[in-house]
Write a protein that holds these residues in place. Structure first.
Motif, PDB file in Angstrom:
ATOM      1  N   LEU A   1      10.813   7.148  10.602  1.00  0.00           N
ATOM      2  CA  LEU A   1       9.354   7.119  10.478  1.00  0.00           C
ATOM      3  C   LEU A   1       8.978   7.249   9.009  1.00  0.00           C
ATOM      4  CD1 LEU A   1       8.146   9.377  13.447  1.00  0.00           C
ATOM      5  CD2 LEU A   1       8.276   6.890  13.340  1.00  0.00           C
ATOM      6  N   PRO A   2       7.804   6.706   8.612  1.00  0.00           N
ATOM      7  CA  PRO A   2       7.373   6.864   7.224  1.00  0.00           C
ATOM      8  C   PRO A   2       7.376   8.337   6.811  1.00  0.00           C
ATOM      9  CG  PRO A   2       5.927   5.342   8.358  1.00  0.00           C
ATOM     10  CD  PRO A   2       6.870   5.888   9.389  1.00  0.00           C
ATOM     11  N   ALA A   3       7.697   8.568   5.553  1.00  0.00           N
ATOM     12  CA  ALA A   3       7.785   9.943   5.057  1.00  0.00           C
ATOM     13  C   ALA A   3       6.444  10.648   5.203  1.00  0.00           C
ATOM     14  CB  ALA A   3       8.214   9.930   3.599  1.00  0.00           C
ATOM     15  N   GLY A   4       6.492  11.950   5.331  1.00  0.00           N
ATOM     16  CA  GLY A   4       5.260  12.736   5.349  1.00  0.00           C
ATOM     17  C   GLY A   4       4.578  12.810   6.699  1.00  0.00           C
ATOM     18  N   ARG A   5       5.119  12.088   7.675  1.00  0.00           N
ATOM     19  CA  ARG A   5       4.546  12.195   9.020  1.00  0.00           C
ATOM     20  C   ARG A   5       4.822  13.575   9.591  1.00  0.00           C
ATOM     21  NH1 ARG A   5       4.152   7.134  11.442  1.00  0.00           N
ATOM     22  NH2 ARG A   5       2.895   6.011   9.944  1.00  0.00           N
ATOM     23  N   LYS A   6       3.806  14.188  10.148  1.00  0.00           N
ATOM     24  CA  LYS A   6       4.053  15.461  10.830  1.00  0.00           C
ATOM     25  C   LYS A   6       4.337  15.158  12.299  1.00  0.00           C
ATOM     26  CE  LYS A   6       1.158  18.425   7.957  1.00  0.00           C
ATOM     27  NZ  LYS A   6       0.023  17.690   7.375  1.00  0.00           N
TER      28      LYS A   6
ATOM     29  N   PRO B   1       0.809  -1.225   0.000  1.00  0.00           N
ATOM     30  CA  PRO B   1       0.000   0.000   0.000  1.00  0.00           C
ATOM     31  C   PRO B   1       0.846   1.280   0.000  1.00  0.00           C
ATOM     32  CG  PRO B   1      -0.033  -1.027   2.172  1.00  0.00           C
ATOM     33  CD  PRO B   1       0.758  -1.933   1.286  1.00  0.00           C
ATOM     34  N   PHE B   2       2.097   1.181   0.329  1.00  0.00           N
ATOM     35  CA  PHE B   2       2.970   2.369   0.366  1.00  0.00           C
ATOM     36  C   PHE B   2       4.398   1.915   0.153  1.00  0.00           C
ATOM     37  CE2 PHE B   2       1.229   1.383   4.668  1.00  0.00           C
ATOM     38  CZ  PHE B   2       2.244   0.540   5.066  1.00  0.00           C
ATOM     39  N   GLU B   3       5.246   2.836  -0.174  1.00  0.00           N
ATOM     40  CA  GLU B   3       6.670   2.526  -0.307  1.00  0.00           C
ATOM     41  C   GLU B   3       7.238   2.293   1.093  1.00  0.00           C
ATOM     42  OE1 GLU B   3      10.515   2.486  -2.304  1.00  0.00           O
ATOM     43  OE2 GLU B   3       8.453   2.192  -2.963  1.00  0.00           O
ATOM     44  N   LEU B   4       7.992   1.214   1.271  1.00  0.00           N
ATOM     45  CA  LEU B   4       8.605   0.989   2.582  1.00  0.00           C
ATOM     46  C   LEU B   4       9.717   2.010   2.824  1.00  0.00           C
ATOM     47  CD1 LEU B   4       9.065  -2.899   2.834  1.00  0.00           C
ATOM     48  CD2 LEU B   4       7.182  -1.493   3.674  1.00  0.00           C
TER      49      LEU B   4
ATOM     50  N   ALA C   1      14.610   2.001   6.335  1.00  0.00           N
ATOM     51  CA  ALA C   1      14.821   1.228   7.567  1.00  0.00           C
ATOM     52  C   ALA C   1      13.986  -0.052   7.530  1.00  0.00           C
ATOM     53  CB  ALA C   1      14.461   2.067   8.782  1.00  0.00           C
ATOM     54  N   GLN C   2      12.745   0.052   7.064  1.00  0.00           N
ATOM     55  CA  GLN C   2      11.893  -1.141   6.966  1.00  0.00           C
ATOM     56  C   GLN C   2      12.499  -2.155   5.994  1.00  0.00           C
ATOM     57  OE1 GLN C   2       8.291   1.049   6.028  1.00  0.00           O
ATOM     58  NE2 GLN C   2       7.244   0.238   7.828  1.00  0.00           N
ATOM     59  N   LYS C   3      12.976  -1.651   4.870  1.00  0.00           N
ATOM     60  CA  LYS C   3      13.581  -2.558   3.880  1.00  0.00           C
ATOM     61  C   LYS C   3      14.788  -3.278   4.466  1.00  0.00           C
ATOM     62  CE  LYS C   3      12.425   0.259  -0.103  1.00  0.00           C
ATOM     63  NZ  LYS C   3      12.993   1.282  -0.981  1.00  0.00           N
TER      64      LYS C   3
ATOM     65  N   GLY D   1      -1.163  11.082  15.620  1.00  0.00           N
ATOM     66  CA  GLY D   1      -0.081  11.239  14.649  1.00  0.00           C
ATOM     67  C   GLY D   1      -0.007  10.079  13.685  1.00  0.00           C
ATOM     68  N   ARG D   2      -1.124   9.363  13.525  1.00  0.00           N
ATOM     69  CA  ARG D   2      -1.126   8.179  12.664  1.00  0.00           C
ATOM     70  C   ARG D   2      -1.703   8.464  11.287  1.00  0.00           C
ATOM     71  NH1 ARG D   2      -0.875   2.932  14.981  1.00  0.00           N
ATOM     72  NH2 ARG D   2       0.679   3.271  16.575  1.00  0.00           N
ATOM     73  N   GLY D   3      -2.233   9.680  11.112  1.00  0.00           N
ATOM     74  CA  GLY D   3      -2.786  10.023   9.805  1.00  0.00           C
ATOM     75  C   GLY D   3      -2.010  11.168   9.193  1.00  0.00           C
TER      76      GLY D   3
ATOM     77  N   ASP E   1      10.161   2.610  17.054  1.00  0.00           N
ATOM     78  CA  ASP E   1       9.333   3.544  17.798  1.00  0.00           C
ATOM     79  C   ASP E   1       7.865   3.359  17.402  1.00  0.00           C
ATOM     80  OD1 ASP E   1       8.785   5.541  19.531  1.00  0.00           O
ATOM     81  OD2 ASP E   1      10.147   6.979  18.621  1.00  0.00           O
ATOM     82  N   VAL E   2       6.960   3.901  18.207  1.00  0.00           N
ATOM     83  CA  VAL E   2       5.535   3.870  17.845  1.00  0.00           C
ATOM     84  C   VAL E   2       5.358   4.496  16.470  1.00  0.00           C
ATOM     85  CG1 VAL E   2       3.826   3.763  19.666  1.00  0.00           C
ATOM     86  CG2 VAL E   2       5.465   5.638  19.652  1.00  0.00           C
ATOM     87  N   GLY E   3       4.593   3.814  15.644  1.00  0.00           N
ATOM     88  CA  GLY E   3       4.293   4.373  14.330  1.00  0.00           C
ATOM     89  C   GLY E   3       5.382   4.175  13.294  1.00  0.00           C
ATOM     90  N   SER E   4       6.439   3.442  13.644  1.00  0.00           N
ATOM     91  CA  SER E   4       7.527   3.260  12.685  1.00  0.00           C
ATOM     92  C   SER E   4       7.188   2.186  11.647  1.00  0.00           C
ATOM     93  CB  SER E   4       8.823   2.910  13.408  1.00  0.00           C
ATOM     94  OG  SER E   4       8.680   1.695  14.114  1.00  0.00           O
ATOM     95  N   GLY E   5       6.068   1.479  11.865  1.00  0.00           N
ATOM     96  CA  GLY E   5       5.629   0.505  10.867  1.00  0.00           C
ATOM     97  C   GLY E   5       6.180  -0.891  11.075  1.00  0.00           C
ATOM     98  N   LYS E   6       5.992  -1.407  12.270  1.00  0.00           N
ATOM     99  CA  LYS E   6       6.484  -2.747  12.560  1.00  0.00           C
ATOM    100  C   LYS E   6       5.558  -3.822  11.987  1.00  0.00           C
ATOM    101  CE  LYS E   6       6.859  -1.855  17.044  1.00  0.00           C
ATOM    102  NZ  LYS E   6       6.746  -0.391  17.085  1.00  0.00           N
ATOM    103  N   THR E   7       4.243  -3.485  11.897  1.00  0.00           N
ATOM    104  CA  THR E   7       3.274  -4.503  11.481  1.00  0.00           C
ATOM    105  C   THR E   7       3.587  -5.064  10.097  1.00  0.00           C
ATOM    106  OG1 THR E   7       1.659  -3.218  12.709  1.00  0.00           O
ATOM    107  CG2 THR E   7       0.822  -5.005  11.358  1.00  0.00           C
ATOM    108  N   ILE E   8       3.876  -4.175   9.165  1.00  0.00           N
ATOM    109  CA  ILE E   8       4.097  -4.663   7.802  1.00  0.00           C
ATOM    110  C   ILE E   8       5.395  -5.461   7.718  1.00  0.00           C
ATOM    111  CG2 ILE E   8       5.300  -2.617   6.875  1.00  0.00           C
ATOM    112  CD1 ILE E   8       3.304  -3.142   4.396  1.00  0.00           C
TER     113      ILE E   8
END
Ligand code: ADP
Ligand code: MG
Length: 698
Positions: free
Chosen positions: A449-454, A265-268, A271-273, A583-585, A296-303
């Protein structure tokens, strides 16, 4: 170690049976070596002698030198005290004893010069020192200038007149005899490389340093030694595990490719890669993976977790994920299901509230291999839960220790291989602590953190600013956003906690009459909790009033504000976890920390840290410094935290060096067979023996 060290402490000159028993019972000192290893907790600088004329009220302990002019016993009964008038030519102070009056009076020699040590108090225009340490001036000692060791002694010991000074005296007797028996336990190469002093010199100087510099050398040497041996043990264990525990070899990439090309759904993030590659490499290696994934929270561990599962499933195995709470298990399940459905991979959830009928079906599908992914709570640990071929188990750190045992019991595949294990942490752990706690695991970090996070904006507001805060919430809700309001756990009383929450709920309902509220707390059944969460998630309610049950995992991207009431009551890592709910959206998010005006100094540091930074690792470091390693999550289980001299909060640098050294040694000589390393092997074996003896005694 020579027999010298195991001699009973009561046989030391000047100890005897009575003091010996006191040392046994109060300090756990049974042998010569126990006493030698009883390090002072600080040293007092006795190189400086103050003049009485220089004394002022703010001084802590000072040292004076002079004569006792006269003594006088004043008062009766429990007010009876001995006052000695002490002068040094520049002024006079009163030395006062409330206990041991007669004995003390006999000790005092009117014509001798004394060294007096204690905290001066100013009262009635005079300085006095209550229960000072007092001894005859010994010019030889004075000349060399010495740092006096201070040892912890218990109240009971003091009542029997055994003070720090007495421990010091015993060591003055013991150390010269012990010196020649203290053997080096680090190789010459290590000593030279890190410029460490010899062990026997370190031991002597940790008690009676020649000067500050020697104290520092001794401390560094002993800290290094302590941390080095912990690391050596951990790394040896890790190496051993890798050797004996074979893992299934998962080389299939077809599912990963399919997912990557068609469904991602998004570019990893980079760090995720990187972390995905590290995990893939482990699972393809033929050894059992034991890896810690920090992010960290929101860093995308689930995927990342999901992509890891794909290599197992692609090779015909199953995967499971264990979470600490039902809410979190449900969140993981929902998160993973979104991805799994796209590939048509079967996934299910098992918790304490799964109905028996559903369970039976689930067990069967698990055992015949039709179910590929199982998410759940510790319900997964039950004997009835058997997989056809479990290839990968992903666990939340809180379950780490449970899973390690459990993984040995799950029915293994035909070749008797254990599942790969990936430990995920929701709380970032400071590097130093991770190296020790998880020293036997390989570590991957998602440090991006994923790009574009404020970044979340965090502010601290006082109760007086509540109405303005409500105004802000109204604006956000008018923009279509949602809000969390969190109340602290009140440990003293569940009723109080409940009342607190309900009062809050009521006042919020009054302030927001047009909005729908959800409420979630610990005493609700998980069905009710879930119902409320779902209402909030679907946007049917705008405000979620909750206790800390929402701390982990809850994912509602439309929620942009979290208000934390009585924020001073929360620990740092908890505040950070809570803040991670927003901060998740794509929208700007806010965290508002509400407090009263009265806050402790430590509480203020916590709030300031939260306002200053969003970085979980930075926060974890501050947390470690504030609370000390003993109170950090997981440290208790590890059994590694009973450090004698090193301090994980302060000695990160030494720890890193010690680990690096241990790594090199384990690489080059894993069994410590070289001549150079032989004394370290000997020491390790010995140390293990003494440790078991210890546990037998205490
Ligand atoms: P956590 O590490 O806290 O478990 P999650 O895996 O729940 O984080 O991810 C947080 C949010 O970020 C989710 O909504 C997820 O879909 C999204 N996300 C994860 N990785 C990326 C990425 N590389 N780009 C954009 N969004 C991402
Ligand atoms: Mg998560």
């Amino acid at each position: 170690m020579s027999e010298f060290f195991s001699k009973k402490i009561e046989f030391l000159k000047g100890v005897g049976p009575a003091k010996g028993e006191l040392l046994n019972k109060e300090l756990g000192i049974f042998t010569y070596s126990d006493l030698i290893l009883y390090y002072p907790f600080k040293h007092e600088d006795r190189t400086k002698v103050h003049r009485i004329a220089e004394l002022n009220e703010g001084m802590t302990a000072v040292q004076l030198s002079g004569r006792i002019i006269r003594t006088q016993v004043i008062g009766e009964g429990h007010k009876k005290r001995l006052v000695a008038y002490f002068g040094d030519g520049t002024g006079e102070v009163e030395l006062i004893w409330f206990k041991g009056v007669t004995w003390m009076q006999k000790q005092i020699n009117a014509n001798a010069t004394y060294l007096v040590f204690g905290k001066p108090q100013f009262f009635n225009h005079k300085f006095s020192i209550a229960h000072p340490e007092i001894e005859l001036l010994n010019p030889a000692e004075q000349q060399s200038g010495f740092l006096q060791p201070v040892y912890t002694v218990t109240e009971k010991m003091k009542r029997k007149y055994v003070y720090s000074k007495n421990i010091s005296k015993m060591l003055r007797t013991l150390l010269p005899m012990a010196y020649q028996h203290i053997e080096e336990n680090l190789s010459e190469a290590i000593l030279q490389r890190y410029r460490l002093i010899a062990r026997r010199d370190a031991v002597v100087n940790i008690h009676f340093p020649k000067d500050q510099q020697w104290l520092k050398r001794a401390t560094t040497r002993l800290k290094f030694e302590e941390l080095f041996y912990i690391q050596l043990k951990l790394l040896k264990e890790q190496k051993h595990k890798k050797k004996i525990y074979q893992g299934q070899t998962f080389k299939d990439t077809s599912l990963i490719k399919d997912f990557y090309e068609k469904h991602l759904p998004f570019e990893l993030t980079d760090a995720q890669k990187r972390v995905c590659r590290e995990i893939y490499r482990d699972m393809a290696s033929g050894k059992q993976m034991n890896r810690l994934l920090q992010g960290d929270v929101g860093s995308g561990k689930t995927i990342v977790a999901f992509i890891s599962m794909l290599s197992a499933i692609g090779s015909g195995a199953q995967a499971c994920m264990v979470a600490p709470t039902e809410i979190l298990a449900e969140q993981h399940y929902q998160g993973l299901k979104k991805f799994a459905d796209k590939l048509g991979i079967t996934i299910d959830i098992l918790t304490g509230s799964t109905r028996t009928r559903d369970r039976r079906v689930l067990h069967a599908r698990l055992e015949n291999g039709n179910l590929k992914i199982l998410v759940g709570t510790h319900a997964l640990f039950e004997d009835k839960v058997q997989f056809d071929n479990l290839g990968l188990c992903i666990v939340d750190e809180q379950h780490r220790f449970g899973v390690e045992q459990r993984s040995k019991l799950w029915k293994r595949n035909s070749e008797n291989l254990y599942p790969h294990i990936l430990v995920m942490t929701a709380t970032p752990i400071p590097r130093t602590l991770a190296m020790t706690l998880y020293g036997d695991l390989d570590v991957s970090v998602i440090d991006e953190l994923p790009a574009g996070r404020k970044p979340i904006k965090t502010v601290h507001r006082y109760d007086a600013q509540r109405l303005r805060m409500f105004g802000f919430l109204r604006e956000q809700i008018a923009l279509g956003r949602q809000v969390y309001i969190v109340y602290p756990l009140i440990e003293e009383s569940e009723t109080l906690e409940y009342k607190n929450l309900m009062d809050g709920h009521e006042s919020i309902q009054r302030a927001f009459p047009d909005q729908h509220l959800s409420i979630v707390h610990g005493q609700m059944s998980s069905v009710d909790k879930d119902f409320e969460m779902q209402r909030f998630k679907k946007g049917e309610t705008q405000i979620m009033v909750a206790t800390t049950v929402i701390e982990v995992g809850v994912d509602v991207p439309n929620a942009t504000v979290i208000v934390i009431e009585n924020a001073e009551r929360f620990g740092l890592s908890q505040l950070h976890q809570l803040r991670g709910r927003v901060g998740r959206g794509a929208e700007q998010s806010y965290c508002i920390l509400m407090t009263d005006y009265k806050i402790s100094k430590e509480g203020r540091t916590r709030l300031e840290t939260m306002v200053k930074t969003n970085n979980g690792f930075e926060i974890a470091d501050v947390d470690l410094k504030l609370r000390g390693p003993g109170n950090m999550m997981g440290t208790q289980q590890s059994g590694l935290m009973n450090l004698q001299i090193a301090d994980l909060a302060k000695d990160g640098k030494i720890l890193q060096e010690a680990r690096k050294m241990a790594q090199e040694i384990i690489e080059e000589d894993p069994e410590l067979e070289s001549l150079e390393n032989s004394k370290m092997k000997e020491f390790m074996n010995l140390d293990q023996k003494t440790q078991t003896q210890w546990s037998r005694i205490s």
